[in-house]
Design an enzyme around this catalytic site. Structure first.
Site, PDB file in Angstrom:
ATOM      1  N   PRO A  96       0.889  -1.269  -0.164  1.00 43.77           N
ATOM      2  CA  PRO A  96      -0.052   0.083  -0.154  1.00 43.77           C
ATOM      3  C   PRO A  96       0.879   1.192   0.219  1.00 43.77           C
ATOM      4  CG  PRO A  96      -0.213  -0.989   1.914  1.00 43.77           C
ATOM      5  CD  PRO A  96       0.651  -1.901   1.209  1.00 43.77           C
ATOM      6  N   GLY A 100       4.492   4.170   5.091  1.00 43.45           N
ATOM      7  CA  GLY A 100       5.654   3.901   5.832  1.00 43.45           C
ATOM      8  C   GLY A 100       6.189   2.689   5.613  1.00 43.45           C
ATOM      9  N   LEU A 101       5.633   1.740   4.431  1.00 41.75           N
ATOM     10  CA  LEU A 101       6.034   0.276   4.400  1.00 41.75           C
ATOM     11  C   LEU A 101       7.038   0.426   3.243  1.00 41.75           C
ATOM     12  CD1 LEU A 101       2.737  -1.500   5.027  1.00 41.75           C
ATOM     13  CD2 LEU A 101       4.565  -1.010   6.592  1.00 41.75           C
ATOM     14  N   GLY A 102       7.495   1.555   2.841  1.00 37.29           N
ATOM     15  CA  GLY A 102       8.577   1.386   1.733  1.00 37.29           C
ATOM     16  C   GLY A 102       8.140   1.257   0.589  1.00 37.29           C
ATOM     17  N   ALA A 105      10.608   3.118  -2.555  1.00 33.78           N
ATOM     18  CA  ALA A 105      11.651   2.253  -2.753  1.00 33.78           C
ATOM     19  C   ALA A 105      11.789   1.069  -3.429  1.00 33.78           C
ATOM     20  CB  ALA A 105      12.568   2.302  -1.477  1.00 33.78           C
ATOM     21  N   ALA A 106      10.612   0.409  -2.967  1.00 36.61           N
ATOM     22  CA  ALA A 106      10.270  -0.990  -3.647  1.00 36.61           C
ATOM     23  C   ALA A 106      10.062  -0.642  -5.064  1.00 36.61           C
ATOM     24  CB  ALA A 106       9.131  -1.720  -2.829  1.00 36.61           C
ATOM     25  N   ASP A 147      15.197   2.375   3.225  1.00 38.17           N
ATOM     26  CA  ASP A 147      14.327   2.117   2.600  1.00 38.17           C
ATOM     27  C   ASP A 147      14.834   1.445   1.152  1.00 38.17           C
ATOM     28  OD1 ASP A 147      12.666   3.000   4.353  1.00 38.17           O
ATOM     29  OD2 ASP A 147      11.291   3.980   2.895  1.00 38.17           O
TER      30      ASP A 147
HETATM   31  O1  PMV Z   1       7.857   6.270   6.032  1.00 35.36           O
HETATM   32  P1  PMV Z   1       9.245   5.622   5.361  1.00 35.36           P
HETATM   33  O2  PMV Z   1       8.961   4.261   5.179  1.00 35.36           O
HETATM   34  O3  PMV Z   1       9.659   6.213   4.113  1.00 35.36           O
HETATM   35  O4  PMV Z   1      10.250   5.350   6.595  1.00 35.36           O
HETATM   36  C1  PMV Z   1      11.167   6.348   6.893  1.00 35.36           C
HETATM   37  C2  PMV Z   1      12.039   6.103   8.080  1.00 35.36           C
HETATM   38  C3  PMV Z   1      12.746   7.300   8.322  1.00 35.36           C
HETATM   39  O5  PMV Z   1      13.673   7.015   9.424  1.00 35.36           O
HETATM   40  C4  PMV Z   1      11.631   8.106   9.290  1.00 35.36           C
HETATM   41  C5  PMV Z   1      13.242   8.186   7.404  1.00 35.36           C
HETATM   42  C6  PMV Z   1      14.416   7.702   6.819  1.00 35.36           C
HETATM   43  O6  PMV Z   1      15.001   8.222   5.909  1.00 35.36           O
HETATM   44  O7  PMV Z   1      15.213   6.601   7.377  1.00 35.36           O
END
Ligand code: PMV
Length: 313
Positions: A96, A100-102, A105-106, A147
């Site tokens: 999804p 915050g599950l990347g 980047a995936a 990520d």
């Molecule tokens: O929200 P995401 O999945 O992009 O995770 C970010 C993780 C952080 O530590 C908040 C930012 C980073 O670049 O590491």
């Protein structure tokens, strides 16, 4: 068919988000959700199709404002030296978006792998991860690199970002048994760029105070390595609960994430915390295997999507 194509992995951060941006350790693990991409050369034009997200773009006919997705794909094609070639890019995300599950980047890793394959370009995992990092910078500003690293390598790691002297520290983590995890989705888009920016503003105002918080989170992440190695879910849960308290000190949680954390803890989870950038997005809980169904069901009963996965090396 479904079996072909190239993949990038989604991830959870088990311990250490935000402090990882300041050079501290973090633990991350892949989730079974991923992004698959296929690239086929064609006579002319670059076409990008992501049916699930309603994306259908022809790069020679860009919309008024160039989207960061367009910019990302263009950067990948340029770096691979194939920006003047025609190709059709199909992307099938099972992560999804903005949770915050990347997912971003995936997606980058899947497209890099598929494009390199289509044009017979050899790339090492390090090169793929580094290019995905540059793509991440387009939308995220100052990503730590965790990520793109997870999206590429797809196994549990202890991560510390590049410092001027050294490359990113990436250590494979061992788990003595699979650790059951429930992921709860707040249903609110994560605001990673914003929460990272807010933490930076607070740190700039009072560096010593925030460095002390980052140091504490660093200690939790390092302790987490041993907890995973021993398969000690109770200890891992304690570390996650404390980390969530420190993430609250950084003010990166949200009303919905707090509700999910409460639901998890009062339904048998041994630990619960937000995961990723926060401000919305997702949270994770760990529990013994006979309790995860109950935790996930309690989240659903409160109106949230949840799913069960595990951390395993
Ligand atoms: O929200 P995401 O999945 O992009 O995770 C970010 C993780 C952080 O530590 C908040 C930012 C980073 O670049 O590491």
């Amino acid at each position: 068919g479904d079996a072909t194509g190239d993949f990038g992995y989604g991830k959870i951060i088990v311990l250490g988000e935000h402090s990882v941006v300041y050079g501290r350790h973090a633990i991350a693990a892949p989730i079974p959700l991923n992004v698959r991409a296929e690239v086929r050369p064609q006579d002319q034009d670059i076409d990008l199709l992501i049916p699930r997200w309603g994306v259908e773009m022809r790069f020679s006919e860009p919309e008024g404002k160039i989207s960061s997705l367009h910019e990302s794909i263009t950067l990948i094609a340029e770096r691979l030296g194939v920006a003047d070639r025609g190709m059709r890019i199909d992307v099938f995300p099972r992560v999804p978006r903005a949770n915050g599950l990347g997912a971003s980047a995936a997606l980058a890793v899947a497209v890099i792998r598929a494009m390199a394959r289509a044009f017979s370009i050899e790339m090492s995992d390090r090169e793929i991860s580094n290019l995905a990092y540059d793509v991440e910078k387009i939308a995220h500003g100052t990503p730590s690199g965790i990520d793109n690293t997870l999206a590429t390598f797809g196994r549990p790691i202890l991560f510390r970002k590049d410092n001027p002297q050294a490359r990113a520290e990436i250590r494979d983590l061992a788990t003595s048994r699979p650790i059951p995890v429930v992921i709860g989705l707040s249903g609110v888009a994560t605001l990673t760029a914003q929460t990272v920016g807010n933490v930076r503003a607070a740190w700039q105002k009072n560096p010593a105070r925030y460095e002390a918080i980052f140091d504490q989170i660093d200690g939790l992440a390092l302790a987490g390595v041993d907890a995973l190695a021993r398969g000690d879910i109770a200890e891992l849960g304690d570390l996650m609960n404390i980390d969530h308290g420190l993430l609250n000190a950084l003010q990166v949680s949200s009303w919905e994430i707090e509700e999910l954390v409460e639901i998890a803890r009062s339904n048998g989870a041994l630990g619960a915390k937000l995961t990723g950038g926060g401000g919305g997005g997702a949270m994770i809980a760990v529990a013994e295997s006979d309790r995860v169904e109950g935790v996930a069901a309690a989240m659903r009963a409160a109106g949230y999507n949840s799913f069960i996965t595990e951390i395993r090396s």
